[in-house]
Scaffold this motif. Structure first.
Motif, PDB file in Angstrom:
ATOM      1  N   LEU A 109      61.471  -5.798  12.374  1.00 51.52           N
ATOM      2  CA  LEU A 109      60.735  -6.203  11.171  1.00 51.52           C
ATOM      3  C   LEU A 109      60.800  -5.172  10.054  1.00 51.52           C
ATOM      4  O   LEU A 109      61.021  -5.519   8.896  1.00 51.52           O
ATOM      5  CB  LEU A 109      59.264  -6.456  11.532  1.00 51.52           C
ATOM      6  N   VAL A 110      60.571  -3.916  10.372  1.00 50.09           N
ATOM      7  CA  VAL A 110      60.457  -2.928   9.298  1.00 50.09           C
ATOM      8  C   VAL A 110      61.701  -2.053   9.144  1.00 50.09           C
ATOM      9  O   VAL A 110      61.871  -1.386   8.132  1.00 50.09           O
ATOM     10  CB  VAL A 110      59.221  -2.000   9.478  1.00 50.09           C
ATOM     11  N   GLY A 111      62.587  -2.058  10.116  1.00 54.14           N
ATOM     12  CA  GLY A 111      63.768  -1.204  10.037  1.00 54.14           C
ATOM     13  C   GLY A 111      63.482   0.188  10.554  1.00 54.14           C
ATOM     14  O   GLY A 111      62.338   0.556  10.771  1.00 54.14           O
ATOM     15  N   LYS A 112      64.549   0.936  10.778  1.00 54.68           N
ATOM     16  CA  LYS A 112      64.387   2.304  11.304  1.00 54.68           C
ATOM     17  C   LYS A 112      64.143   3.267  10.148  1.00 54.68           C
ATOM     18  O   LYS A 112      64.961   3.396   9.263  1.00 54.68           O
ATOM     19  CB  LYS A 112      65.675   2.728  12.032  1.00 54.68           C
ATOM     20  N   PRO A 113      63.012   3.953  10.157  1.00 54.46           N
ATOM     21  CA  PRO A 113      62.773   4.920   9.087  1.00 54.46           C
ATOM     22  C   PRO A 113      63.606   6.187   9.281  1.00 54.46           C
ATOM     23  O   PRO A 113      64.016   6.494  10.391  1.00 54.46           O
ATOM     24  CB  PRO A 113      61.282   5.240   9.245  1.00 54.46           C
ATOM     25  N   VAL A 114      63.867   6.866   8.176  1.00 51.74           N
ATOM     26  CA  VAL A 114      64.484   8.188   8.270  1.00 51.74           C
ATOM     27  C   VAL A 114      63.443   9.110   8.889  1.00 51.74           C
ATOM     28  O   VAL A 114      62.283   9.089   8.494  1.00 51.74           O
ATOM     29  CB  VAL A 114      64.833   8.697   6.855  1.00 51.74           C
ATOM     30  N   ARG A 146      54.963  -1.081   5.389  1.00 51.81           N
ATOM     31  CA  ARG A 146      56.254  -1.034   6.053  1.00 51.81           C
ATOM     32  C   ARG A 146      56.266  -0.005   7.162  1.00 51.81           C
ATOM     33  O   ARG A 146      57.315   0.332   7.698  1.00 51.81           O
ATOM     34  CB  ARG A 146      57.326  -0.704   5.009  1.00 51.81           C
ATOM     35  N   LEU A 147      55.123   0.522   7.505  1.00 48.95           N
ATOM     36  CA  LEU A 147      55.097   1.592   8.488  1.00 48.95           C
ATOM     37  C   LEU A 147      54.706   1.058   9.867  1.00 48.95           C
ATOM     38  O   LEU A 147      53.674   0.417  10.026  1.00 48.95           O
ATOM     39  CB  LEU A 147      54.120   2.684   8.048  1.00 48.95           C
TER      40      LEU A 147
END
Lengths: 495, 102
Positions: free
Chosen positions: A461-466, A401-402
């Motif tokens: 695709l993966v979303g915004k990480p914190v 997911r990175l």
């Protein structure tokens, strides 16, 4: 000019002055006792010692030597191995007990890397590229007091080579620099052969002592067996795009030169290129770098004139360097030292490199994970990127997911102005600085995209990480190949 | 919705998530998450799992999730599957049209 060094001994032109001990005949170098060799070398608190990393995850020597030094009560050392792996986790104990004060390396992995990321090494880690390390040593920015160099085979005088009875690592390219510039050179081998050992990577005129131990490394950790080609469709897609990119450029013609990394996609690029080279009768002049099986196949099939090998990655290449006349060993300095009078990297047409992260300015991170923990190696990344005429970075758009494509990389190893093309399975982005390449590639049917488009795609695709938080404390300084500091790594925040 | 049995869905493969659901006695939902991207996405993953639980009106279940870097679509599908199995509806015909909500 005479100067006083840190440890109080007199030096002239950087060499320690030794009083006369009787005529030197060079014999009596061999011992079975590591302790004896260390005592003779006069290792003292605060000195700088070095190692090479040709044994990769199969190395016994760094741990064995450090354990011996610790048992002798010597402390406060600076160690400058050419790189470190997971296998060097026991160094944690030596840092905690004060035996090791400072570490300079290209790579750091596993528990030791987490330990450093948590700020538990007193002074910041110094990260250097392979070319940068050679430069710093030759320039005298780091002075090696004693080099402890694992050698798969040596004779009694210290003519050492990379293929022995029990261990095989092929090229000893990184060790050659240490052998030339250290005050004292101690070879450590488990295969003492009849004199003379031909042909040596390190020659007897550089060697002070030869220590014979029962075992110096685990062959399974040193070099992998047969290289298995990736079946991962993503990696194959990336490799195909990268190969087709190269093929589209005018530099790709008989006499071209290239380097590829050892990752799945990079290896596959060579395979795709090979098909095209055979079909169109195009022969490369040389291939450089960490040498792997696909490159040896090119050599043996006459598709490349010669291989310049600073590090042999698998058993095919360790065997090839011993038998093929055009498979040549080079030192890290010949490979990539920016201050040498002409390193091999400067003659590269193409280099294919990997990335953990790449940002919209094409800056590349191969050192820290997206969680801020050190997990990789600088290697020859920034050296070859700066040197090659066309630098191609290959990586999937995301792993797990990175995201690989990010707004800003966690840490910079290779500056974006030395990276020309980024190839993913979702398209090819050309650095806007290279309008010449863009113009050519626009005439092909390759899927060109911009970095911003890739970033938008991956965010969806993966979303915004914190975003990861760091403490203020600097745990590592990243040196660019010329010795300037290009970035720092801060202590990770533990939850 | 009532849980009729404990259930699970998903694998421990890379890019997947394994979900286990069982009822609890505490009258509220609890989620235990282990993830390789916990720092970066931990809260988002928990929120997504909660979303699916809410959608099915589950009020007193415990979810154990082991995430190996799954994307949102995968996480949603695995939680849906586990819920359907837990409430005994995995063989219903409307199963195939249930999740076209996003």
């Amino acid at each position: 000019m005479e100067t006083q060094s840190n440890n109080g001994t007199n030096r002239i032109h950087g060499k320690t002055i030794k009083p006369y001990h009787g005529p030197f005949d060079g014999s009596g170098k061999v011992t079975n006792s590591l302790m004896e060799a260390i005592l003779k070398a006069n290792l003292k608190d605060g000195m700088t010692i070095s190692f090479h990393h040709h044994f990769r995850e199969g190395d016994y020597v760094i741990n064995t030597v450090m354990n011996q030094i610790a048992a002798m009560g010597i402390k406060d050392l600076i160690i400058i191995p050419s790189s470190l792996g997971k296998v060097h986790e026991p160094l944690i104990g030596h840092i905690e007990s004060g035996v090791i004060r400072e570490i300079h390396t290209s790579g750091l992995r596993g528990k030791l890397a987490e330990f450093v990321s948590d700020g538990k090494l007193g002074t910041p880690l110094i990260i250097r590229s392979h070319g940068g390390r050679a430069r710093a040593i030759e320039a005298g920015e780091v002075k090696i007091d004693i080099a402890f160099l694992a050698a798969p085979r040596s004779d009694k005088m210290g003519n050492a080579s990379g293929n022995g009875a029990y261990t095989q690592c092929g090229s000893l390219g990184y060790a050659i620099v240490d052998a030339k510039y250290a005050d004292t050179v101690i070879l450590i081998t488990d295969d003492l052969c009849e004199y003379p050992n031909m042909k040596p990577s390190i020659t007897q005129d550089l060697v002070d002592a030869v220590v014979v131990l029962d075992a110096i490394g685990d062959p399974n950790g040193i070099a992998s067996g047969a290289t298995r080609f990736t079946k991962n469709p993503k990696e194959l897609k990336i490799a195909e795009y990268a190969a087709n990119t190269i093929i589209s450029l005018p530099l790709y013609k008989s006499g071209f030169s290239f380097q590829t990394g050892s990752g799945g996609s990079s290896l596959a690029v060579t395979r795709y290129l090979k098909e095209h080279m055979k079909l169109h009768d195009i022969k490369a002049s040389f291939a450089l770098g960490g040498i792997t099986q696909p490159m040896v196949e090119l050599l043996e099939e006459g598709l490349v004139g010669c291989l310049y090998d600073v590090q042999s990655f698998d058993l095919t290449s360790t065997a090839s360097i011993a038998k093929n006349a055009n498979h040549l060993e080079i030192s890290a300095s010949q490979y990539a030292n920016p201050s040498s009078k002409g390193c091999m990297a400067s003659m590269l047409d193409f280099v294919i490199l990997s990335a953990l992260e790449i940002d919209t300015d094409f800056n590349v991170n191969v050192m820290t994970g997206s969680d801020g923990v050190i997990m990789g190696a600088s290697g020859g990344h920034c050296d070859t990127a700066a040197s090659a005429k066309v630098t191609i970075v290959v990586a999937p758009l995301y792993r797990g997911r990175l995201a690989t494509v990010v707004e800003k990389v966690t840490s910079i190893i290779t500056p974006g102005d030395t990276v020309d093309i980024f190839v993913t399975e979702r398209g090819i982005a050309v650095n806007p600085r290279r309008k010449d390449l863009l113009e050519i590639l626009e005439t092909t049917n390759l899927p060109l995209v911009t970095m911003d488009e890739l970033l938008e795609k991956v965010d969806r695709l993966v979303g915004k990480p914190v975003s990861i938080e760091f403490e203020d404390r600097i745990v590592a300084k990243i040196e660019y190949r010329d010795g300037s500091i290009i970035d720092t790594i801060r202590q990770r925040k533990t939850v | 919705m009532e849980i009729v049995k404990s259930s699970s869905a998903g694998t421990l493969d890379s890019c997947d998530i394994q979900i286990r659901i069982e009822s609890n006695e505490i009258g509220s939902n609890e989620i235990y998450l282990k993830s390789v991207v916990e720092k970066q996405f931990g809260n988002q993953i928990k929120a997504l799992i909660n979303d699916v639980l809410d959608k099915h009106n589950l009020k007193s279940v415990t979810v154990n999730a082991v995430d190996r870097g799954a994307l949102d679509c995968t996480i949603r599908a695995r939680v849906e599957s586990a819920v359907m199995r837990a409430i005994g509806r995995e063989s219903l015909e409307d199963w195939s049209v249930i999740h076209h909500d996003k």
